[in-house]
Design a protein around this motif. Sequence first.
Motif, PDB file in Angstrom:
ATOM      1  N   THR A 181      60.370  31.486  11.452  1.00  0.00           N
ATOM      2  CA  THR A 181      61.481  30.548  11.554  1.00  0.00           C
ATOM      3  C   THR A 181      62.618  31.177  12.344  1.00  0.00           C
ATOM      4  O   THR A 181      62.953  32.340  12.134  1.00  0.00           O
ATOM      5  CB  THR A 181      61.971  30.164  10.146  1.00  0.00           C
ATOM      6  OG1 THR A 181      60.847  29.743   9.384  1.00  0.00           O
ATOM      7  CG2 THR A 181      63.001  29.059  10.204  1.00  0.00           C
ATOM      8  N   ALA A 182      63.204  30.409  13.235  1.00  0.00           N
ATOM      9  CA  ALA A 182      64.290  30.850  14.124  1.00  0.00           C
ATOM     10  C   ALA A 182      63.830  32.004  15.011  1.00  0.00           C
ATOM     11  O   ALA A 182      64.617  32.855  15.392  1.00  0.00           O
ATOM     12  CB  ALA A 182      65.536  31.220  13.333  1.00  0.00           C
ATOM     13  N   PHE A 183      62.537  32.008  15.348  1.00  0.00           N
ATOM     14  CA  PHE A 183      61.990  33.002  16.274  1.00  0.00           C
ATOM     15  C   PHE A 183      62.746  32.893  17.588  1.00  0.00           C
ATOM     16  O   PHE A 183      62.831  31.831  18.181  1.00  0.00           O
ATOM     17  CB  PHE A 183      60.500  32.717  16.492  1.00  0.00           C
ATOM     18  CG  PHE A 183      59.806  33.703  17.381  1.00  0.00           C
ATOM     19  CD1 PHE A 183      59.515  34.975  16.923  1.00  0.00           C
ATOM     20  CD2 PHE A 183      59.428  33.358  18.668  1.00  0.00           C
ATOM     21  CE1 PHE A 183      58.848  35.883  17.730  1.00  0.00           C
ATOM     22  CE2 PHE A 183      58.763  34.252  19.483  1.00  0.00           C
ATOM     23  CZ  PHE A 183      58.471  35.523  19.013  1.00  0.00           C
ATOM     24  N   GLY A 184      63.349  33.989  18.018  1.00  0.00           N
ATOM     25  CA  GLY A 184      64.115  34.005  19.250  1.00  0.00           C
ATOM     26  C   GLY A 184      65.609  33.905  19.050  1.00  0.00           C
ATOM     27  O   GLY A 184      66.361  33.865  20.010  1.00  0.00           O
ATOM     28  N   LYS A 185      66.080  33.884  17.803  1.00  0.00           N
ATOM     29  CA  LYS A 185      67.524  33.801  17.551  1.00  0.00           C
ATOM     30  C   LYS A 185      68.239  35.043  18.083  1.00  0.00           C
ATOM     31  O   LYS A 185      69.393  34.991  18.482  1.00  0.00           O
ATOM     32  CB  LYS A 185      67.795  33.610  16.070  1.00  0.00           C
ATOM     33  CG  LYS A 185      69.224  33.208  15.792  1.00  0.00           C
ATOM     34  CD  LYS A 185      69.385  32.562  14.457  1.00  0.00           C
ATOM     35  CE  LYS A 185      70.759  31.952  14.347  1.00  0.00           C
ATOM     36  NZ  LYS A 185      70.897  31.218  13.105  1.00  0.00           N
ATOM     37  N   ALA A 186      67.548  36.174  18.091  1.00  0.00           N
ATOM     38  CA  ALA A 186      68.056  37.403  18.698  1.00  0.00           C
ATOM     39  C   ALA A 186      66.936  37.980  19.554  1.00  0.00           C
ATOM     40  O   ALA A 186      65.780  37.992  19.132  1.00  0.00           O
ATOM     41  CB  ALA A 186      68.467  38.408  17.624  1.00  0.00           C
ATOM     42  N   VAL A 187      67.261  38.418  20.760  1.00  0.00           N
ATOM     43  CA  VAL A 187      66.255  38.960  21.669  1.00  0.00           C
ATOM     44  C   VAL A 187      66.840  40.124  22.467  1.00  0.00           C
ATOM     45  O   VAL A 187      68.041  40.202  22.685  1.00  0.00           O
ATOM     46  CB  VAL A 187      65.733  37.888  22.660  1.00  0.00           C
ATOM     47  CG1 VAL A 187      65.015  36.771  21.930  1.00  0.00           C
ATOM     48  CG2 VAL A 187      66.861  37.327  23.510  1.00  0.00           C
ATOM     49  N   ASP A 188      65.957  41.013  22.893  1.00  0.00           N
ATOM     50  CA  ASP A 188      66.332  42.068  23.824  1.00  0.00           C
ATOM     51  C   ASP A 188      65.061  42.504  24.530  1.00  0.00           C
ATOM     52  O   ASP A 188      63.956  42.386  23.981  1.00  0.00           O
ATOM     53  CB  ASP A 188      66.982  43.255  23.100  1.00  0.00           C
ATOM     54  CG  ASP A 188      67.659  44.218  24.068  1.00  0.00           C
ATOM     55  OD1 ASP A 188      68.119  43.773  25.146  1.00  0.00           O
ATOM     56  OD2 ASP A 188      67.733  45.411  23.756  1.00  0.00           O
ATOM     57  N   ALA A 189      65.218  43.003  25.742  1.00  0.00           N
ATOM     58  CA  ALA A 189      64.054  43.451  26.510  1.00  0.00           C
ATOM     59  C   ALA A 189      64.440  44.616  27.403  1.00  0.00           C
ATOM     60  O   ALA A 189      65.586  44.755  27.815  1.00  0.00           O
ATOM     61  CB  ALA A 189      63.501  42.308  27.355  1.00  0.00           C
ATOM     62  N   SER A 190      63.459  45.448  27.661  1.00  0.00           N
ATOM     63  CA  SER A 190      63.577  46.523  28.635  1.00  0.00           C
ATOM     64  C   SER A 190      62.448  46.298  29.636  1.00  0.00           C
ATOM     65  O   SER A 190      61.752  45.291  29.576  1.00  0.00           O
ATOM     66  CB  SER A 190      63.448  47.880  27.936  1.00  0.00           C
ATOM     67  OG  SER A 190      62.133  48.060  27.443  1.00  0.00           O
ATOM     68  N   ASP A 191      62.239  47.234  30.533  1.00  0.00           N
ATOM     69  CA  ASP A 191      61.128  47.079  31.476  1.00  0.00           C
ATOM     70  C   ASP A 191      59.779  47.128  30.771  1.00  0.00           C
ATOM     71  O   ASP A 191      58.827  46.504  31.215  1.00  0.00           O
ATOM     72  CB  ASP A 191      61.174  48.179  32.542  1.00  0.00           C
ATOM     73  CG  ASP A 191      62.302  47.961  33.531  1.00  0.00           C
ATOM     74  OD1 ASP A 191      62.790  46.814  33.649  1.00  0.00           O
ATOM     75  OD2 ASP A 191      62.701  48.943  34.179  1.00  0.00           O
ATOM     76  N   SER A 192      59.694  47.860  29.648  1.00  0.00           N
ATOM     77  CA  SER A 192      58.414  48.088  28.977  1.00  0.00           C
ATOM     78  C   SER A 192      58.212  47.307  27.687  1.00  0.00           C
ATOM     79  O   SER A 192      57.077  47.081  27.281  1.00  0.00           O
ATOM     80  CB  SER A 192      58.272  49.578  28.637  1.00  0.00           C
ATOM     81  OG  SER A 192      58.389  50.361  29.794  1.00  0.00           O
TER      82      SER A 192
END
Length: 181
Positions: free
Chosen positions: A23-34
């Motif tokens: 539930t609320a998948f994606g409410k907070a996100v972060d990414a790097s190159d890997s």
Amino acid sequence: SWPYSKEKDGWTHSHNALRMELTAFGKAVDASDSYMIVGAPESNGSAGGFAIYRWEEPEWILDYVSISDWYDPGEEAGAGVAISDNGVAMVGVPGRNKGVLETWYKDENLGWIHATTIAGSKDLPVDARFGAAIDIHGSHAVVGAPTGNGRVFVCEEVKDSGGQWWPIFNEGPTGGTGNSN
């Protein structure tokens, strides 16, 4: 919740396995190159959870999913998330007491391992929500505790410690202590 990759002739859909029953998948996100981390703080009665993906050309592959039994209803694990290229992930659990920050690291043989839990400092109000916002830059992380007047903490990675982090500084709108104690 569908990631895309940039190709010479435009954006293409990478992989549809990213959709999770959180539930609320994606409410907070972060990414790097890997790596990519996705928070789902409202899952399981707002106990929360998160998923980590790794980039393997040409798509994102699910690498780790938290277990819902680790968190209690109302803790909101995954409300804040951050991840780095060197295999460090941070997960905010702002609904646990004053809030906590979990640090995880990627062991090439064992996978993602929980390394440290940092609690909000003793001078924070009970509902401070420490861990509601997080960012990592190199060996430092900035962690927000936004309730009330708010406060920001800086944590530093302990060298050669297997993923251990320690708060070293905090600041609020009326000043800070210069350290986290």
